[in-house]
Motif scaffolding. Sequence first.
Motif, PDB file in Angstrom:
ATOM      1  N   ALA A 137      -8.888 -19.056  12.706  1.00  0.00           N
ATOM      2  CA  ALA A 137      -9.169 -17.618  12.560  1.00  0.00           C
ATOM      3  C   ALA A 137      -9.174 -17.207  11.089  1.00  0.00           C
ATOM      4  O   ALA A 137      -9.932 -16.323  10.687  1.00  0.00           O
ATOM      5  N   SER A 138      -8.356 -17.869  10.290  1.00  0.00           N
ATOM      6  CA  SER A 138      -8.205 -17.468   8.884  1.00  0.00           C
ATOM      7  C   SER A 138      -9.500 -17.641   8.109  1.00  0.00           C
ATOM      8  O   SER A 138      -9.797 -16.875   7.198  1.00  0.00           O
ATOM      9  N   TRP A 139     -10.260 -18.651   8.452  1.00  0.00           N
ATOM     10  CA  TRP A 139     -11.554 -18.848   7.793  1.00  0.00           C
ATOM     11  C   TRP A 139     -12.539 -17.773   8.277  1.00  0.00           C
ATOM     12  O   TRP A 139     -13.345 -17.242   7.501  1.00  0.00           O
ATOM     13  N   ALA A 140     -12.442 -17.447   9.567  1.00  0.00           N
ATOM     14  CA  ALA A 140     -13.437 -16.558  10.194  1.00  0.00           C
ATOM     15  C   ALA A 140     -13.280 -15.100   9.797  1.00  0.00           C
ATOM     16  O   ALA A 140     -14.212 -14.311   9.943  1.00  0.00           O
ATOM     17  N   GLY A 141     -12.123 -14.713   9.297  1.00  0.00           N
ATOM     18  CA  GLY A 141     -11.841 -13.292   9.047  1.00  0.00           C
ATOM     19  C   GLY A 141     -12.671 -12.709   7.912  1.00  0.00           C
ATOM     20  O   GLY A 141     -13.406 -13.411   7.220  1.00  0.00           O
ATOM     21  N   ALA A 142     -12.521 -11.399   7.742  1.00  0.00           N
ATOM     22  CA  ALA A 142     -13.316 -10.695   6.726  1.00  0.00           C
ATOM     23  C   ALA A 142     -12.569 -10.556   5.402  1.00  0.00           C
ATOM     24  O   ALA A 142     -13.196 -10.348   4.364  1.00  0.00           O
ATOM     25  N   GLY A 143     -11.252 -10.618   5.431  1.00  0.00           N
ATOM     26  CA  GLY A 143     -10.477 -10.596   4.184  1.00  0.00           C
ATOM     27  C   GLY A 143     -10.185  -9.211   3.626  1.00  0.00           C
ATOM     28  O   GLY A 143      -9.960  -9.061   2.427  1.00  0.00           O
ATOM     29  N   MET A 144     -10.175  -8.212   4.502  1.00  0.00           N
ATOM     30  CA  MET A 144      -9.872  -6.853   3.998  1.00  0.00           C
ATOM     31  C   MET A 144      -8.367  -6.685   3.784  1.00  0.00           C
ATOM     32  O   MET A 144      -7.561  -7.088   4.624  1.00  0.00           O
ATOM     33  N   ILE A 145      -8.020  -6.060   2.668  1.00  0.00           N
ATOM     34  CA  ILE A 145      -6.610  -5.852   2.296  1.00  0.00           C
ATOM     35  C   ILE A 145      -6.384  -4.339   2.164  1.00  0.00           C
ATOM     36  O   ILE A 145      -7.162  -3.656   1.495  1.00  0.00           O
ATOM     37  N   PRO A 146      -5.325  -3.816   2.751  1.00  0.00           N
ATOM     38  CA  PRO A 146      -5.098  -2.362   2.712  1.00  0.00           C
ATOM     39  C   PRO A 146      -4.826  -1.834   1.290  1.00  0.00           C
ATOM     40  O   PRO A 146      -4.410  -2.589   0.407  1.00  0.00           O
ATOM     41  N   PRO A 147      -5.018  -0.509   1.102  1.00  0.00           N
ATOM     42  CA  PRO A 147      -4.996   0.063  -0.250  1.00  0.00           C
ATOM     43  C   PRO A 147      -3.612   0.494  -0.760  1.00  0.00           C
ATOM     44  O   PRO A 147      -3.500   1.534  -1.399  1.00  0.00           O
ATOM     45  N   HIS A 148      -2.584  -0.286  -0.482  1.00  0.00           N
ATOM     46  CA  HIS A 148      -1.263   0.094  -1.012  1.00  0.00           C
ATOM     47  C   HIS A 148      -1.128  -0.337  -2.458  1.00  0.00           C
ATOM     48  O   HIS A 148      -1.582  -1.426  -2.819  1.00  0.00           O
ATOM     49  N   VAL A 149      -0.448   0.489  -3.244  1.00  0.00           N
ATOM     50  CA  VAL A 149      -0.185   0.081  -4.625  1.00  0.00           C
ATOM     51  C   VAL A 149       1.310  -0.041  -4.889  1.00  0.00           C
ATOM     52  O   VAL A 149       1.722  -0.399  -5.980  1.00  0.00           O
ATOM     53  N   GLU A 150       2.125   0.287  -3.873  1.00  0.00           N
ATOM     54  CA  GLU A 150       3.560   0.057  -4.034  1.00  0.00           C
ATOM     55  C   GLU A 150       4.175  -0.346  -2.702  1.00  0.00           C
ATOM     56  O   GLU A 150       3.646  -0.020  -1.636  1.00  0.00           O
ATOM     57  N   ARG A 151       5.290  -1.080  -2.793  1.00  0.00           N
ATOM     58  CA  ARG A 151       5.986  -1.500  -1.579  1.00  0.00           C
ATOM     59  C   ARG A 151       6.786  -0.319  -1.056  1.00  0.00           C
ATOM     60  O   ARG A 151       7.606   0.247  -1.786  1.00  0.00           O
ATOM     61  N   LEU A 152       6.552   0.056   0.189  1.00  0.00           N
ATOM     62  CA  LEU A 152       7.248   1.197   0.784  1.00  0.00           C
ATOM     63  C   LEU A 152       8.222   0.690   1.833  1.00  0.00           C
ATOM     64  O   LEU A 152       7.858  -0.162   2.650  1.00  0.00           O
ATOM     65  N   LYS A 153       9.419   1.257   1.841  1.00  0.00           N
ATOM     66  CA  LYS A 153      10.430   0.788   2.798  1.00  0.00           C
ATOM     67  C   LYS A 153      10.564   1.753   3.968  1.00  0.00           C
ATOM     68  O   LYS A 153      11.608   1.797   4.625  1.00  0.00           O
ATOM     69  N   THR A 154       9.497   2.544   4.231  1.00  0.00           N
ATOM     70  CA  THR A 154       9.539   3.578   5.267  1.00  0.00           C
ATOM     71  C   THR A 154       9.960   3.017   6.627  1.00  0.00           C
ATOM     72  O   THR A 154      10.787   3.582   7.318  1.00  0.00           O
ATOM     73  N   ASN A 155       9.350   1.927   7.043  1.00  0.00           N
ATOM     74  CA  ASN A 155       9.740   1.223   8.271  1.00  0.00           C
ATOM     75  C   ASN A 155       9.218  -0.214   8.139  1.00  0.00           C
ATOM     76  O   ASN A 155       8.425  -0.503   7.234  1.00  0.00           O
TER      77      ASN A 155
END
Length: 379
Positions: free
Chosen positions: A41-59
């Motif tokens: 699956a790792s080869w098949a994926g699209a490779g989108m990464i979410p737009p976070h710029v900091e590590r959040l400890k919300t949950n």
Amino acid sequence: MRSADVVVIGGGVIGLSIAYCLSREGVTVTVLDRDGLGRGASWAGAGMIPPHVERLKTNPTIELRSWSAVLYPEWSQALLAETGIDNGYRKTGGVDVGLDLSEDNELKTSAGRWRNEKIVYERLEPRDFGRVEPALNPELRVAYYLPDRAQIRNPRHLKALIEALRGREVDLRPGSAVLGFESISGRVTGVKLESETLACGQVIVSAGAWTSGLLAGLGVEVPTPPLKGQIVLLRSDRPLIRRIVEHGKNYLVPRDDGRVLVGATEEDAGFDNRTTAEAVRDLLAEAHKICPILATAGIERSWAGLRPGSIDSKPYLGFAPGFANLIVATGHKRAGLQLAPASAEVITDLALGRPSRVDLSPYRLDRETGEPADPTFRS
Ligand SMILES: Cc1cc2nc3c(=O)[nH]c(=O)nc-3n(C[C@H](O)[C@H](O)[C@H](O)COP(=O)(O)OP(=O)(O)OC[C@H]3O[C@@H](n4cnc5c(N)ncnc54)[C@H](O)[C@@H]3O)c2cc1C
């Protein structure tokens, strides 16, 4: 019997990332895959990464996602320095689009979540599309621009991980199918291959959608239903779109070289990973509807992959109940690429007996089915 400190079963992005972290800590690691490394699956994926710029400890969900997103540029640079391979990490930005009032309202709800997660976004009316993504159909009702959305070229990322592991002399064994285990009193003592049994200190199972079947023999219940996803790859001489474009579960991902990935289906088709004419037709129709200029692109190829599901769309990251040295890391479904770095860091904590840097209770194998995973940035 031969022996390794840790045997990792499954050389997808999860297993390779875990081996990358463990080898950094000086652990002797063996990675087994029944096929080539990084071909699932790792080869098949699209490779989108979410737009976070900091590590959040919300949950724990937001923390795993945001920490991974922050680790990606760091890992990408480190992999480039170690191997000379550019994994294609780029902050191309993205637009999430809505066709009608109901989709507009859904996007407003998403925007509320983005605001809570400190994600930068801008609402665009059709007259503003040209400034951000001129290829968008002006008949769309709305688009939200997320400038920090990023992507990797996952086949290159996998290649970089494999090269880094090779350079660190990790024992990489493609073509090594695990057939079963030997165990005594709650400890796995051996991993059975066709021609030998490997002794091990710890075993980490990251065998994607095949994990459930592999662990059934040990009496460990870990449902990993495969969720098939098909992608069509378009090619053009010049870039036709600039940004990642998302419309519900569909998306367009432009690469630097004029290629565009059009994804992806969600199909319950067992372990069948063939592409179908119907899915290709639907994906192309969607691409044309959202960015009409894509009708001029050529079709390069199509493929499918099997995402590893779980009971509630959250990954499993933890010890197998009843076993002191058997760790499971899988079930990332639509988010395995984006969640790989932080997943690998926390599994490394577990394998080394260190306190985990993320609360892993929502990821326990024996959890009750709770709230389904938050659909924000599911890929
Ligand atoms: C079309 C599509 C698009 C996607 N897009 C994205 C995206 O944009 N962003 C994102 O974050 N995620 C995306 N995903 C999801 C992501 O690809 C998966 O969540 C992730 O690749 C799972 O990684 P894995 O290492 O767990 O599994 P896999 O990559 O499937 O690796 C599992 C490995 O285990 C091996 N194995 C299985 N059984 C055995 C055995 N008995 N012995 C030895 N080895 C074994 C297999 O050969 C395989 O190599 C997408 C997936 C698809 C299909």
